[in-house]
Design an enzyme around this catalytic site. Structure first.
Site, PDB file in Angstrom:
ATOM      1  N   HIS A   1       0.818  -1.218   0.000  1.00 56.13           N
ATOM      2  CA  HIS A   1       0.000   0.000   0.000  1.00 56.13           C
ATOM      3  C   HIS A   1       0.847   1.261   0.000  1.00 56.13           C
ATOM      4  CE1 HIS A   1       0.980  -0.317   4.312  1.00 56.13           C
ATOM      5  NE2 HIS A   1       0.751   0.985   4.371  1.00 56.13           N
TER       6      HIS A   1
ATOM      7  N   HIS B   1       5.434   9.358  12.300  1.00 56.58           N
ATOM      8  CA  HIS B   1       4.540   8.294  12.753  1.00 56.58           C
ATOM      9  C   HIS B   1       5.348   7.093  13.223  1.00 56.58           C
ATOM     10  CE1 HIS B   1       5.256   6.985   8.654  1.00 56.58           C
ATOM     11  NE2 HIS B   1       4.411   5.991   8.707  1.00 56.58           N
TER      12      HIS B   1
END
Length: 314
Positions: free
Chosen positions: A115, A179
């Site tokens: 992804h 992140h």
């Protein structure tokens, strides 16, 4: 030849996380702006700079950079699976040009991407094979990491190659910003996790992949509640990076230390390497202007979420 750029965070949680209707609408509006930019530009060719999350590249052999001469999406987190439309002649020419400029880069005759590479194509076009697409893998999750100066130099070499093409090119940088999702780390991995990181057992079973994905969903919910044992987002760091990239002078990033990046912005903050390489490629062609910029730290997506577009000034 003309070149434009789209840099955007990706997150498997875009379809699963719930930051609330206002933030969700805001993100959708930012994606719509990127989509309009790309469709108005209408490139002939996409050069995609993306990471991998131990789906196509493993510690069995982990190159810092790799160009795919052929590629297939594995379809993790519900992303579109199947072959990408890779023009082999362009991919070969890019690899040879970059190597001739002193950048040691691997090649893959059958690259598997996840992804992290295909989400922007799905969001923009709805079909990952809709445009000729050359995948450039940049290691962003598996220490040790190459210095950021080398990433910038890779981008400049890519820009040099694009100057030789009589095509309308879109650079897509996919990943970041700050992140720290719960991806296993080699230093603290269990034996089963270590086998996965090495790629010892081949592609994960559907059951193992489902369990892996559920851990991400659970971590996002806990993070939104302030309960997850992962690093917090770093909006000041994110904004500083975006400011440097927009300035056109990327040299300050050369001094950034990978260990400090991890400590400040999380283990997966290294995905910003895709942004650095893409902006360096655009800057190697000529001065540019960032004409759209969006940023918001979104805990439900475990991401400092950003989108920028840029075009050459001439």
């Amino acid at each position: 030849m003309t070149v434009a750029l789209l840099a955007m965070s990706h997150s498997p949680l875009l379809e699963y996380g719930d930051p609330g209707p206002d933030i969700k609408a805001e993100v959708e509006a930012a994606v719509d702006a990127a989509r309009s930019f790309v469709h108005d530009y209408d490139p002939d060719l996409v050069i995609n700079l993306g990471p991998d999350h131990y789906n196509g590249f493993f510690y069995q052999l982990m190159p810092p950079f790799c160009i795919g001469y052929d590629a297939v999406s594995i379809g993790d987190f519900g992303s579109q699976a199947g072959p990408l439309n890779v023009p082999k002649d362009v991919a070969e020419g890019l690899a040879e040009f970059v190597i001739d400029r002193g950048i040691d880069i691997a090649i893959s005759l059958k690259m598997e991407v996840d992804h992290g590479a295909v989400q922007p194509m799905e969001l923009i076009y709805g079909d990952i094979s809709s445009k000729p697409f050359v995948p450039v893998f940049i290691n962003s999750v598996a220490p040790p990491f190459t210095p950021l100066k080398r990433v910038r130099q890779l981008g400049e070499a890519i820009g040099g190659y694009l100057k030789t093409l009589d095509r309308k090119v879109l650079l897509i940088a996919s990943g970041g910003l700050s992140h720290d999702p719960p991806v296993p780390r080699l230093a603290t991995a269990s034996e089963a996790q270590r086998r996965m990181l090495i790629g010892a057992d081949g592609r994960q079973t559907p059951e193992a992949r489902a369990a892996r994905q559920q851990r991400i969903f659970d971590a996002a919910e806990a993070f939104a509640r302030g309960e997850a044992n992962i690093k917090d987002l770093a909006p000041e760091w994110d904004r500083q990076l975006m400011k440097i990239l927009a300035s056109g002078d990327l040299s300050p990033i050369d001094a950034w230390d990978p260990h400090e990046m991890t400590e400040i912005a999380g283990n997966s903050s290294h995905e910003v390497r895709t942004w650095i390489a893409a902006y360096a490629a655009l800057g190697a062609i000529g001065p540019y202007t960032v004409n759209y910029s969006y940023y918001r730290p979104i805990r439900e997506y475990i991401a400092g979420f950003g989108i920028t577009t840029a075009t050459l000034d001439n």
